[in-house]
Design a protein around this motif. Structure first.
Motif, PDB file in Angstrom:
ATOM      1  N   ARG A   7      25.905 -12.057  32.287  1.00 24.92           N
ATOM      2  CA  ARG A   7      25.533 -13.295  32.999  1.00 24.92           C
ATOM      3  C   ARG A   7      26.513 -14.436  32.703  1.00 24.92           C
ATOM      4  NH1 ARG A   7      22.412 -10.494  35.539  1.00 24.92           N
ATOM      5  NH2 ARG A   7      20.360  -9.871  34.782  1.00 24.92           N
ATOM      6  N   SER A   8      26.887 -14.600  31.429  1.00 29.20           N
ATOM      7  CA  SER A   8      27.650 -15.790  31.039  1.00 29.20           C
ATOM      8  C   SER A   8      29.151 -15.655  31.252  1.00 29.20           C
ATOM      9  CB  SER A   8      27.416 -16.131  29.556  1.00 29.20           C
ATOM     10  OG  SER A   8      26.063 -16.079  29.257  1.00 29.20           O
ATOM     11  N   ILE A   9      29.670 -14.421  31.165  1.00 28.25           N
ATOM     12  CA  ILE A   9      31.128 -14.253  31.253  1.00 28.25           C
ATOM     13  C   ILE A   9      31.531 -13.396  32.458  1.00 28.25           C
ATOM     14  CG2 ILE A   9      33.216 -13.450  30.031  1.00 28.25           C
ATOM     15  CD1 ILE A   9      31.668 -13.985  27.378  1.00 28.25           C
ATOM     16  N   VAL A  10      30.982 -12.164  32.524  1.00 28.51           N
ATOM     17  CA  VAL A  10      31.454 -11.182  33.511  1.00 28.51           C
ATOM     18  C   VAL A  10      31.224 -11.637  34.953  1.00 28.51           C
ATOM     19  CG1 VAL A  10      31.178  -8.803  34.314  1.00 28.51           C
ATOM     20  CG2 VAL A  10      31.087  -9.316  31.871  1.00 28.51           C
ATOM     21  N   ASP A  11      30.008 -12.073  35.257  1.00 25.17           N
ATOM     22  CA  ASP A  11      29.679 -12.400  36.647  1.00 25.17           C
ATOM     23  C   ASP A  11      30.422 -13.623  37.184  1.00 25.17           C
ATOM     24  OD1 ASP A  11      28.224 -10.188  37.048  1.00 25.17           O
ATOM     25  OD2 ASP A  11      26.244 -11.133  36.868  1.00 25.17           O
ATOM     26  N   LYS A  12      31.123 -14.339  36.314  1.00 28.13           N
ATOM     27  CA  LYS A  12      31.913 -15.485  36.791  1.00 28.13           C
ATOM     28  C   LYS A  12      33.300 -15.059  37.232  1.00 28.13           C
ATOM     29  CE  LYS A  12      29.814 -18.843  33.772  1.00 28.13           C
ATOM     30  NZ  LYS A  12      30.015 -19.327  32.410  1.00 28.13           N
ATOM     31  N   LEU A  13      33.684 -13.833  36.890  1.00 27.65           N
ATOM     32  CA  LEU A  13      35.048 -13.386  37.220  1.00 27.65           C
ATOM     33  C   LEU A  13      35.110 -12.935  38.678  1.00 27.65           C
ATOM     34  CD1 LEU A  13      35.683 -11.450  33.908  1.00 27.65           C
ATOM     35  CD2 LEU A  13      36.630 -13.668  34.565  1.00 27.65           C
ATOM     36  N   ASP A  14      36.211 -13.262  39.345  1.00 24.94           N
ATOM     37  CA  ASP A  14      36.307 -12.987  40.785  1.00 24.94           C
ATOM     38  C   ASP A  14      36.628 -11.529  41.089  1.00 24.94           C
ATOM     39  OD1 ASP A  14      35.734 -15.551  41.506  1.00 24.94           O
ATOM     40  OD2 ASP A  14      37.822 -16.204  41.316  1.00 24.94           O
ATOM     41  N   GLU A  52      36.845  -7.429  40.678  1.00 23.35           N
ATOM     42  CA  GLU A  52      36.093  -6.294  40.150  1.00 23.35           C
ATOM     43  C   GLU A  52      36.818  -5.688  38.927  1.00 23.35           C
ATOM     44  OE1 GLU A  52      33.150  -5.355  40.782  1.00 23.35           O
ATOM     45  OE2 GLU A  52      33.248  -3.588  39.478  1.00 23.35           O
ATOM     46  N   ARG A  53      38.144  -5.606  39.046  1.00 22.74           N
ATOM     47  CA  ARG A  53      38.970  -5.040  37.965  1.00 22.74           C
ATOM     48  C   ARG A  53      38.734  -5.810  36.648  1.00 22.74           C
ATOM     49  NH1 ARG A  53      43.505  -7.119  36.054  1.00 22.74           N
ATOM     50  NH2 ARG A  53      43.507  -8.748  37.642  1.00 22.74           N
ATOM     51  N   GLU A  54      38.645  -7.132  36.760  1.00 19.08           N
ATOM     52  CA  GLU A  54      38.447  -7.962  35.564  1.00 19.08           C
ATOM     53  C   GLU A  54      37.037  -7.768  35.001  1.00 19.08           C
ATOM     54  OE1 GLU A  54      40.340 -11.968  35.393  1.00 19.08           O
ATOM     55  OE2 GLU A  54      40.193 -11.794  37.565  1.00 19.08           O
ATOM     56  N   ARG A  55      36.073  -7.702  35.931  1.00 18.18           N
ATOM     57  CA  ARG A  55      34.680  -7.530  35.488  1.00 18.18           C
ATOM     58  C   ARG A  55      34.528  -6.220  34.723  1.00 18.18           C
ATOM     59  NH1 ARG A  55      33.387 -10.086  40.567  1.00 18.18           N
ATOM     60  NH2 ARG A  55      33.215  -8.091  41.614  1.00 18.18           N
ATOM     61  N   GLU A  56      35.162  -5.167  35.265  1.00 18.42           N
ATOM     62  CA  GLU A  56      35.098  -3.857  34.608  1.00 18.42           C
ATOM     63  C   GLU A  56      35.739  -3.901  33.230  1.00 18.42           C
ATOM     64  OE1 GLU A  56      36.779  -0.376  36.649  1.00 18.42           O
ATOM     65  OE2 GLU A  56      35.304  -0.860  38.218  1.00 18.42           O
ATOM     66  N   PHE A  57      36.870  -4.595  33.149  1.00 16.61           N
ATOM     67  CA  PHE A  57      37.598  -4.699  31.885  1.00 16.61           C
ATOM     68  C   PHE A  57      36.707  -5.319  30.801  1.00 16.61           C
ATOM     69  CE2 PHE A  57      40.290  -6.693  28.769  1.00 16.61           C
ATOM     70  CZ  PHE A  57      41.344  -5.803  28.598  1.00 16.61           C
ATOM     71  N   VAL A  58      36.052  -6.433  31.141  1.00 16.68           N
ATOM     72  CA  VAL A  58      35.225  -7.120  30.137  1.00 16.68           C
ATOM     73  C   VAL A  58      33.985  -6.292  29.802  1.00 16.68           C
ATOM     74  CG1 VAL A  58      33.975  -9.244  29.548  1.00 16.68           C
ATOM     75  CG2 VAL A  58      36.062  -9.372  30.897  1.00 16.68           C
ATOM     76  N   MET A  59      33.421  -5.616  30.807  1.00 16.25           N
ATOM     77  CA  MET A  59      32.244  -4.781  30.534  1.00 16.25           C
ATOM     78  C   MET A  59      32.612  -3.622  29.599  1.00 16.25           C
ATOM     79  SD  MET A  59      29.616  -6.156  31.318  1.00 16.25           S
ATOM     80  CE  MET A  59      28.252  -5.232  30.651  1.00 16.25           C
ATOM     81  N   ALA A  90      43.654 -10.510  25.946  1.00 16.70           N
ATOM     82  CA  ALA A  90      43.764  -9.971  27.310  1.00 16.70           C
ATOM     83  C   ALA A  90      44.248 -11.049  28.283  1.00 16.70           C
ATOM     84  CB  ALA A  90      42.407  -9.416  27.756  1.00 16.70           C
ATOM     85  N   VAL A  91      43.802 -12.295  28.075  1.00 21.54           N
ATOM     86  CA  VAL A  91      44.267 -13.391  28.942  1.00 21.54           C
ATOM     87  C   VAL A  91      45.765 -13.604  28.727  1.00 21.54           C
ATOM     88  CG1 VAL A  91      44.144 -15.885  29.357  1.00 21.54           C
ATOM     89  CG2 VAL A  91      42.034 -14.568  29.139  1.00 21.54           C
ATOM     90  N   SER A  92      46.188 -13.595  27.453  1.00 18.52           N
ATOM     91  CA  SER A  92      47.610 -13.844  27.180  1.00 18.52           C
ATOM     92  C   SER A  92      48.489 -12.717  27.732  1.00 18.52           C
ATOM     93  CB  SER A  92      47.852 -14.034  25.679  1.00 18.52           C
ATOM     94  OG  SER A  92      47.681 -12.792  25.038  1.00 18.52           O
ATOM     95  N   GLN A  93      47.902 -11.521  27.885  1.00 15.31           N
ATOM     96  CA  GLN A  93      48.667 -10.397  28.463  1.00 15.31           C
ATOM     97  C   GLN A  93      48.559 -10.349  29.992  1.00 15.31           C
ATOM     98  OE1 GLN A  93      46.731  -7.228  26.374  1.00 15.31           O
ATOM     99  NE2 GLN A  93      48.147  -7.295  24.624  1.00 15.31           N
ATOM    100  N   GLY A  94      47.866 -11.300  30.560  1.00 12.26           N
ATOM    101  CA  GLY A  94      47.748 -11.375  32.012  1.00 12.26           C
ATOM    102  C   GLY A  94      46.728 -10.391  32.587  1.00 12.26           C
ATOM    103  N   LYS A  95      45.917  -9.767  31.716  1.00 13.17           N
ATOM    104  CA  LYS A  95      44.930  -8.803  32.219  1.00 13.17           C
ATOM    105  C   LYS A  95      43.689  -9.497  32.767  1.00 13.17           C
ATOM    106  CE  LYS A  95      46.243  -5.161  29.001  1.00 13.17           C
ATOM    107  NZ  LYS A  95      45.994  -4.718  27.633  1.00 13.17           N
ATOM    108  N   LEU A  96      43.437 -10.712  32.301  1.00 14.91           N
ATOM    109  CA  LEU A  96      42.256 -11.453  32.737  1.00 14.91           C
ATOM    110  C   LEU A  96      42.640 -12.875  33.110  1.00 14.91           C
ATOM    111  CD1 LEU A  96      39.661 -10.576  29.920  1.00 14.91           C
ATOM    112  CD2 LEU A  96      39.615  -9.771  32.286  1.00 14.91           C
ATOM    113  N   SER A  97      41.850 -13.484  33.996  1.00 14.64           N
ATOM    114  CA  SER A  97      42.122 -14.887  34.305  1.00 14.64           C
ATOM    115  C   SER A  97      41.600 -15.746  33.152  1.00 14.64           C
ATOM    116  CB  SER A  97      41.464 -15.282  35.619  1.00 14.64           C
ATOM    117  OG  SER A  97      40.093 -14.988  35.561  1.00 14.64           O
ATOM    118  N   GLU A  98      42.148 -16.958  33.095  1.00 12.85           N
ATOM    119  CA  GLU A  98      41.922 -17.834  31.945  1.00 12.85           C
ATOM    120  C   GLU A  98      40.446 -18.085  31.623  1.00 12.85           C
ATOM    121  OE1 GLU A  98      44.511 -21.604  31.525  1.00 12.85           O
ATOM    122  OE2 GLU A  98      42.475 -22.229  32.024  1.00 12.85           O
TER     123      GLU A  98
END
Ligand SMILES: Nc1ncnc2c1ncn2[C@@H]1O[C@H](COP(=O)(O)OP(=O)(O)OP(=O)(O)O)[C@@H](O)[C@H]1O
Length: 291
Positions: free
Chosen positions: A268-275, A277-284, A234-242
């Motif tokens: 706690r460890s991954i999702v809540d660090k993302l800035d 909302e779209r990214e947080r939803e994607f990982v969840m 997902a990061v390599s496709q630009g869907k998520l920040s690094e």
């Protein structure tokens, strides 16, 4: 940890060019050093570069193990490592050292306290320059002479000409594209040989989770390996920040999930660090489909 790589016959010889003590079992040494290479060539090339007196630039995303890689090289060469952490505030003093008042008996004298660059040069050890592209462009050229064939610097605080000991070596790390970084000046980049450090995946990642976290449930470990692979894609496709694919964050999630449910550990460890909302939803969503 299984390390069944084909090693060049002269690997011990390369290592011995710069270390005092011969140690057996290269694979065991790597394991003790702690860095799990995605491919053994990474380590062999790094050892070859340092043993020829050249400098290494480790280039890779956050939490990919660049610092661990440098520490493992320091361990393999049996050499301590002085470190510099770059920031916009980095100046000549934090690199080279500073003058201070001291007492010789009753008498006050001015003493020079060497910084990491001079310490590493004079003691013939390794120097690690972390986040080298965080420094102001005008600061690092101060050490250009240290980084090329001259291996020399005129200490601006004492006017002393210092030449590095034979075993001195430099490893720098760069996190390209990270906020606050500047593109590395060409003259500086020219003085390094670049090694790309990607995130480890598959068997290597499974090994790392098994040996470095408190998680023991094989099925859950397998799911984390899959989650990591999906995050990297997902990061390599630009869907998520690094940051979303950082192995550091993944290991934290694995540790936590040995005590609390995996989904909450990931939150706690991954999702809540993302800035965003779209990214947080994607990982969840990804987490929901896996766990
Ligand atoms: N290939 C790997 N082998 C061993 N440990 C790893 C590896 N990849 C990540 N890690 C672990 O992930 C964590 C972060 O690693 P490290 O600090 O070396 O990353 P980094 O690339 O220097 O990160 P940053 O750019 O954010 O400083 C450490 O706990 C490290 O042990």
């Amino acid at each position: 940890m299984n390390i069944n790589y084909q090693l060049p016959e002269n690997i011990e010889e390369l290592l011995n060019t710069k270390r005092n003590e011969v140690k057996p079992q290269f694979a065991e040494l790597i394991r003790q050093g702690g860095y799990v290479p995605p491919h053994i060539d990474l380590l062999i090339d790094a050892i070859s570069i340092l043993s020829m007196g050249k400098n290494i630039l480790l280039k890779g995303p956050t939490g990919a193990g660049k610092t661990k890689f440098a520490e493992t090289l320091s361990y393999l060469f049996n050499q301590p490592m002085f470190s510099v952490n770059c920031s916009v505030d980095l100046d000549a003093e934090s690199l080279l050292g500073f003058k201070t008042l001291a007492y010789e008996g009753e008498k006050q004298v001015i003493e020079f306290i060497p910084g990491p660059v001079i310490n590493a040069m004079t003691s013939g050890t390794l120097l690690y320059i972390d986040e080298i592209n965080m420094a102001k462009p005008e600061t690092l050229p101060l050490i250009n002479g240290v980084l090329d064939y001259r291996r020399t610097i005129t200490n601006p605080f004492t006017n002393e000409v210092i030449t590095a000991e034979e075993e001195f070596g430099v490893i720098a790390a760069i996190n390209e594209g990270y906020i606050g970084t500047v593109p590395l000046n060409e003259a500086l980049k020219n003085r390094f040989i670049v090694i790309e450090v990607p995130y480890i995946e598959g068997d290597q990642l499974r090994n790392l989770i098994q040996t470095n976290t408190k998680l023991t449930n094989e099925k859950t470990i397998e799911l984390f390996v899959k989650l990591s692979s999906d995050l990297v894609t997902a990061v390599s496709q630009g869907k998520l920040s690094e940051d979303a694919a950082s192995i550091r964050a993944l290991l934290d999630a694995c540790d936590l999930s040995s005590i609390i449910p995996a989904k909450r550990a990931i939150l706690r460890s991954i999702v809540d660090k993302l800035d965003e909302e779209r990214e947080r939803e994607f990982v969840m969503n990804l987490t929901e489909t896996l766990f």
